[in-house]
Scaffold this motif. Sequence first.
Motif, short mmCIF file in Angstrom:
data_model
loop_
_atom_site.label_atom_id
_atom_site.label_comp_id
_atom_site.label_asym_id
_atom_site.label_seq_id
_atom_site.Cartn_x
_atom_site.Cartn_y
_atom_site.Cartn_z
N SER A 251 0.88 -1.27 0.07
CA SER A 251 -0.01 0.14 -0.11
C SER A 251 0.93 1.25 0.12
O SER A 251 0.49 2.11 0.82
CB SER A 251 -0.93 0.26 1.36
OG SER A 251 -1.72 -1.23 1.22
N GLY A 252 1.82 1.24 -0.93
CA GLY A 252 2.66 2.45 -1.06
C GLY A 252 3.80 2.59 0.11
O GLY A 252 4.45 3.60 -0.04
N SER A 253 3.70 1.65 1.32
CA SER A 253 4.86 1.93 2.22
C SER A 253 5.78 0.85 1.87
O SER A 253 5.58 -0.41 1.79
CB SER A 253 4.19 1.82 3.48
OG SER A 253 3.01 2.89 3.77
N THR A 254 7.06 1.23 2.00
CA THR A 254 8.30 0.40 1.85
C THR A 254 9.02 0.43 3.16
O THR A 254 9.38 1.50 3.62
CB THR A 254 9.08 0.67 0.88
OG1 THR A 254 8.29 0.56 -0.57
CG2 THR A 254 10.27 -0.21 0.53
N TYR A 255 9.59 -0.69 3.68
CA TYR A 255 10.38 -0.90 4.72
C TYR A 255 11.55 -1.80 4.49
O TYR A 255 11.70 -2.49 3.58
CB TYR A 255 9.73 -1.48 5.77
CG TYR A 255 8.48 -1.00 6.17
CD1 TYR A 255 7.01 -1.54 5.66
CD2 TYR A 255 8.27 -0.21 7.17
CE1 TYR A 255 6.04 -0.97 5.89
CE2 TYR A 255 6.81 0.43 7.45
CZ TYR A 255 5.87 0.03 6.72
OH TYR A 255 4.71 0.51 6.94
N TRP A 256 12.69 -1.54 4.96
CA TRP A 256 14.01 -1.87 4.88
C TRP A 256 14.86 -2.67 5.96
O TRP A 256 14.68 -2.09 7.21
CB TRP A 256 15.04 -0.91 4.25
CG TRP A 256 14.71 -0.22 2.91
CD1 TRP A 256 13.73 0.95 2.73
CD2 TRP A 256 14.73 -0.48 1.78
NE1 TRP A 256 13.43 1.14 1.53
CE2 TRP A 256 14.25 0.29 0.68
CE3 TRP A 256 15.70 -1.58 1.08
CZ2 TRP A 256 14.26 0.02 -0.77
CZ3 TRP A 256 15.73 -1.61 -0.20
CH2 TRP A 256 15.07 -1.07 -1.31
N GLY A 257 15.34 -3.51 5.78
CA GLY A 257 16.22 -4.18 6.82
C GLY A 257 17.67 -3.39 6.67
O GLY A 257 17.89 -2.55 6.20
N GLN A 258 18.60 -4.16 7.66
CA GLN A 258 19.80 -3.24 7.91
C GLN A 258 20.87 -3.54 6.79
O GLN A 258 21.79 -3.00 6.87
CB GLN A 258 20.29 -3.43 9.31
CG GLN A 258 20.86 -4.66 9.53
CD GLN A 258 20.14 -5.93 9.40
OE1 GLN A 258 18.96 -5.80 9.43
NE2 GLN A 258 20.77 -7.15 9.29
N GLY A 259 20.61 -4.73 6.35
CA GLY A 259 21.64 -5.40 5.25
C GLY A 259 22.53 -6.41 5.81
O GLY A 259 22.95 -6.38 6.98
N THR A 260 23.08 -7.23 4.93
CA THR A 260 23.91 -8.18 5.21
C THR A 260 25.07 -8.17 4.05
O THR A 260 24.66 -8.19 2.85
CB THR A 260 23.40 -9.66 5.49
OG1 THR A 260 24.26 -10.55 5.81
CG2 THR A 260 22.56 -10.12 4.15
N GLN A 261 26.22 -8.27 4.50
CA GLN A 261 27.17 -8.21 3.39
C GLN A 261 27.58 -9.67 2.95
O GLN A 261 27.83 -10.52 3.44
CB GLN A 261 28.50 -7.53 4.25
CG GLN A 261 29.75 -7.66 3.54
CD GLN A 261 29.73 -6.55 2.20
OE1 GLN A 261 29.43 -5.43 2.68
NE2 GLN A 261 30.33 -6.88 0.98
N VAL A 262 27.68 -9.35 1.54
CA VAL A 262 28.13 -10.60 0.56
C VAL A 262 29.37 -10.49 0.17
O VAL A 262 29.56 -9.39 -0.61
CB VAL A 262 27.04 -11.15 -0.19
CG1 VAL A 262 27.59 -12.17 -1.22
CG2 VAL A 262 25.70 -11.64 0.44
N THR A 263 30.34 -11.08 0.28
CA THR A 263 31.70 -10.81 -0.39
C THR A 263 32.21 -12.12 -1.16
O THR A 263 32.18 -13.19 -0.53
CB THR A 263 32.93 -10.68 0.54
OG1 THR A 263 32.27 -9.25 1.45
CG2 THR A 263 34.25 -10.07 -0.15
N VAL A 264 32.47 -11.86 -2.65
CA VAL A 264 32.76 -13.12 -3.33
C VAL A 264 34.03 -12.74 -3.92
O VAL A 264 34.49 -11.57 -4.42
CB VAL A 264 31.94 -13.37 -4.64
CG1 VAL A 264 32.24 -14.44 -5.46
CG2 VAL A 264 30.33 -13.32 -4.05
N SER A 265 35.10 -13.74 -3.38
CA SER A 265 36.44 -13.50 -3.87
C SER A 265 36.77 -14.49 -5.00
O SER A 265 36.04 -15.37 -5.61
CB SER A 265 37.39 -13.95 -2.76
OG SER A 265 37.19 -15.48 -2.56
N SER A 266 37.68 -13.90 -5.98
CA SER A 266 38.12 -14.28 -7.20
C SER A 266 39.14 -15.52 -6.89
O SER A 266 39.60 -15.55 -6.14
CB SER A 266 38.60 -13.28 -8.30
OG SER A 266 39.58 -12.62 -7.68
#
Length: 117
Positions: free
Chosen positions: A102-117
């Motif tokens: 209904s037009g409202s958006t909520y966000w989390g704090q995030g989680t880091q993803v690191t991909v090494s070559s």
Amino acid sequence: QVQLVESGGGLVQAGGSLRLSCAASIRAFGMYRMAWFRQAPGKEREFVTAISSWNGGTIEVADSVKGRFTISRDNAKNTVYLFMNSLKPEDTAVYYCSARRSGSTYWGQGTQVTVSS
């Protein structure tokens, strides 16, 4: 009050897999469209994938992850998942969960993803 908590990030080698989870403290979780976004250093936040409310019959996926990432939801557990396979170094970012209704958006704090070559 809406709270989204992401987990499952970490360091993985290229070609590897990870599963991210987003646990939501939301009434009527099933009514929310859930999505994953990501933000790499120095770049804007970008859309990754989304799943529609209730039975998740509609799924949207960014071209950059199509065929590698899969979103799913478990309404009984108030949780949305992001399965990431064949990871590439360019997938390195902070991954955010979002919930929209209904037009409202909520966000989390995030989680880091690191991909090494």
